[in-house]
Design a protein around this motif. Sequence first.
Motif, mmCIF file in Angstrom:
data_model
loop_
_atom_site.group_PDB
_atom_site.id
_atom_site.type_symbol
_atom_site.label_atom_id
_atom_site.label_comp_id
_atom_site.label_asym_id
_atom_site.label_seq_id
_atom_site.Cartn_x
_atom_site.Cartn_y
_atom_site.Cartn_z
ATOM 1 N N LEU A 1 71.109 -34.748 29.364
ATOM 2 C CA LEU A 1 70.433 -33.497 29.554
ATOM 3 C C LEU A 1 70.568 -33.136 30.999
ATOM 4 O O LEU A 1 69.593 -32.164 31.502
ATOM 5 C CB LEU A 1 69.139 -33.327 28.774
ATOM 6 C CG LEU A 1 69.162 -33.413 27.321
ATOM 7 C CD1 LEU A 1 67.868 -32.791 26.783
ATOM 8 C CD2 LEU A 1 70.231 -32.496 26.560
ATOM 9 N N LYS B 1 70.062 -29.523 32.754
ATOM 10 C CA LYS B 1 69.893 -28.677 31.607
ATOM 11 C C LYS B 1 68.266 -28.225 31.456
ATOM 12 O O LYS B 1 67.477 -29.008 31.833
ATOM 13 C CB LYS B 1 69.931 -29.302 30.181
ATOM 14 C CG LYS B 1 71.323 -29.892 29.876
ATOM 15 C CD LYS B 1 72.377 -28.728 29.492
ATOM 16 C CE LYS B 1 73.593 -29.175 29.105
ATOM 17 N NZ LYS B 1 74.637 -28.231 28.990
ATOM 18 N N ILE C 1 65.618 -26.557 29.336
ATOM 19 C CA ILE C 1 65.276 -26.881 27.828
ATOM 20 C C ILE C 1 63.797 -25.799 27.702
ATOM 21 O O ILE C 1 63.113 -26.149 28.343
ATOM 22 C CB ILE C 1 65.145 -28.180 27.494
ATOM 23 C CG1 ILE C 1 66.491 -28.620 27.693
ATOM 24 C CG2 ILE C 1 65.084 -28.011 25.734
ATOM 25 C CD1 ILE C 1 67.833 -28.112 27.247
ATOM 26 N N CYS D 1 63.565 -35.610 25.815
ATOM 27 C CA CYS D 1 64.180 -34.613 26.642
ATOM 28 C C CYS D 1 64.164 -34.962 28.056
ATOM 29 O O CYS D 1 64.950 -35.106 28.970
ATOM 30 C CB CYS D 1 64.184 -33.408 26.487
ATOM 31 S SG CYS D 1 64.606 -32.565 24.875
ATOM 32 N N HIS E 1 69.578 -23.391 29.071
ATOM 33 C CA HIS E 1 70.673 -23.847 28.401
ATOM 34 C C HIS E 1 70.243 -24.549 26.809
ATOM 35 O O HIS E 1 71.227 -24.446 26.079
ATOM 36 C CB HIS E 1 71.141 -25.127 28.897
ATOM 37 C CG HIS E 1 71.381 -24.832 30.428
ATOM 38 N ND1 HIS E 1 70.557 -25.111 31.427
ATOM 39 C CD2 HIS E 1 72.625 -24.322 30.976
ATOM 40 C CE1 HIS E 1 71.208 -24.932 32.540
ATOM 41 N NE2 HIS E 1 72.397 -24.155 32.377
ATOM 42 N N GLY E 2 69.068 -24.630 26.683
ATOM 43 C CA GLY E 2 68.679 -24.999 25.071
ATOM 44 C C GLY E 2 67.414 -24.378 24.829
ATOM 45 O O GLY E 2 66.530 -24.152 25.412
ATOM 46 N N GLY F 1 75.053 -22.059 25.110
ATOM 47 C CA GLY F 1 73.630 -22.533 24.657
ATOM 48 C C GLY F 1 73.716 -23.213 23.402
ATOM 49 O O GLY F 1 74.612 -23.198 22.577
ATOM 50 N N SER F 2 72.743 -23.855 23.401
ATOM 51 C CA SER F 2 72.533 -24.775 22.046
ATOM 52 C C SER F 2 70.977 -24.378 21.408
ATOM 53 O O SER F 2 69.944 -24.419 22.317
ATOM 54 C CB SER F 2 72.457 -26.273 22.298
ATOM 55 O OG SER F 2 72.046 -27.091 21.097
ATOM 56 N N TYR G 1 67.606 -34.344 18.994
ATOM 57 C CA TYR G 1 67.373 -33.284 19.639
ATOM 58 C C TYR G 1 68.257 -33.391 20.920
ATOM 59 O O TYR G 1 69.082 -32.418 21.293
ATOM 60 C CB TYR G 1 66.079 -33.156 19.748
ATOM 61 C CG TYR G 1 65.220 -32.243 18.789
ATOM 62 C CD1 TYR G 1 65.067 -31.131 18.489
ATOM 63 C CD2 TYR G 1 64.540 -33.450 17.925
ATOM 64 C CE1 TYR G 1 64.418 -30.688 17.368
ATOM 65 C CE2 TYR G 1 63.758 -32.929 16.818
ATOM 66 C CZ TYR G 1 63.842 -31.655 16.410
ATOM 67 O OH TYR G 1 62.973 -31.391 15.490
ATOM 68 N N LEU H 1 71.343 -30.842 21.801
ATOM 69 C CA LEU H 1 71.127 -30.077 23.234
ATOM 70 C C LEU H 1 72.231 -30.539 24.124
ATOM 71 O O LEU H 1 72.521 -29.731 25.016
ATOM 72 C CB LEU H 1 69.794 -30.231 23.499
ATOM 73 C CG LEU H 1 68.721 -29.702 22.749
ATOM 74 C CD1 LEU H 1 67.415 -30.017 23.456
ATOM 75 C CD2 LEU H 1 68.669 -28.187 22.774
#
Length: 285
Positions: free
Chosen positions: A37, A40, A42, A59, A117-118, A168-169, A260, A264
């Motif tokens: 990630l 990213k 989140i 994460c 991004h997530g 995006g996720s 996850y 992501l």
Amino acid sequence: MNGTNGVNGSSHETMADEAMPFLTTQPPADQNWAITLKDKVIAITGANRGIGLGIAEVCLANSAKIVYSLDLMDPSEDFFALQKKHPNFKYIQTNVTVESSVESAINSIVEAEGAIHGMVCNAGMTKHQPALNFSREEVEKLFNLNVFGAFSCAQIAARKFIELGVKGSIVFTASMTSYRPNRAAPSAPYGGTKAAVRNMTHTLAMEWAKHGIRVNSISPGFVRTAMTYYVERAPDWDLKMQYYGGMPRLAMPQELGGAYVYLLSDTASYTTGIDIPIAGIVGAW
């Protein structure tokens, strides 16, 4: 009046679709295939404790640039312990059942970080009791948070992804109760909310793929949190494990996190519209 609003909303959406260029879901030539990630931003709803906090920890362990917990409740001691290890773990007080609160939180993240991004739509609640004992008010409370709140968070995040041109996720936290009854702690309304979440995952994935947005869900089994610790302390727990099989324990919240992180990450660029069950004792339901 409702019919008129529906028509106008549909027309507005069509015009927006035509005006907005779609993003290709094809990975770039220089794609980094490591599951990471890195870089990213989140957001995780309900990450001040429990499953959400466990997801946040994994994460952060996988190089997320920053993780925001969007939660109505005050941060727990465990939150501050994780934040001490990872100063890039932050909190924005958010009521996910109020659209303006969610929009404000997402806008604050983008203003501070330049992007998002997530989005992990994880905030939820449960109530375990016989179906005959539920009041309408109790059922509506479950659906308001678990379904309507989750949908609003996904919708607002998706609009922001499109606005920013971000692939995006979105990951929902569903539940194994969306598949079958929970024998140890039954709750028909809770299972209904999670079935709704898992079902809308597929349709949102279909609708938003043209924008480069992926939508998936995770269905945990029993996870050891403040709400479920009592399950394995039941006098018949060992007997249930003997007859129903599976891993004879509850999961740590962090054990869900890898799924996850994958969903992501950019490595999951062709993964959308699926649910991943993570239930080591699924046979015990």
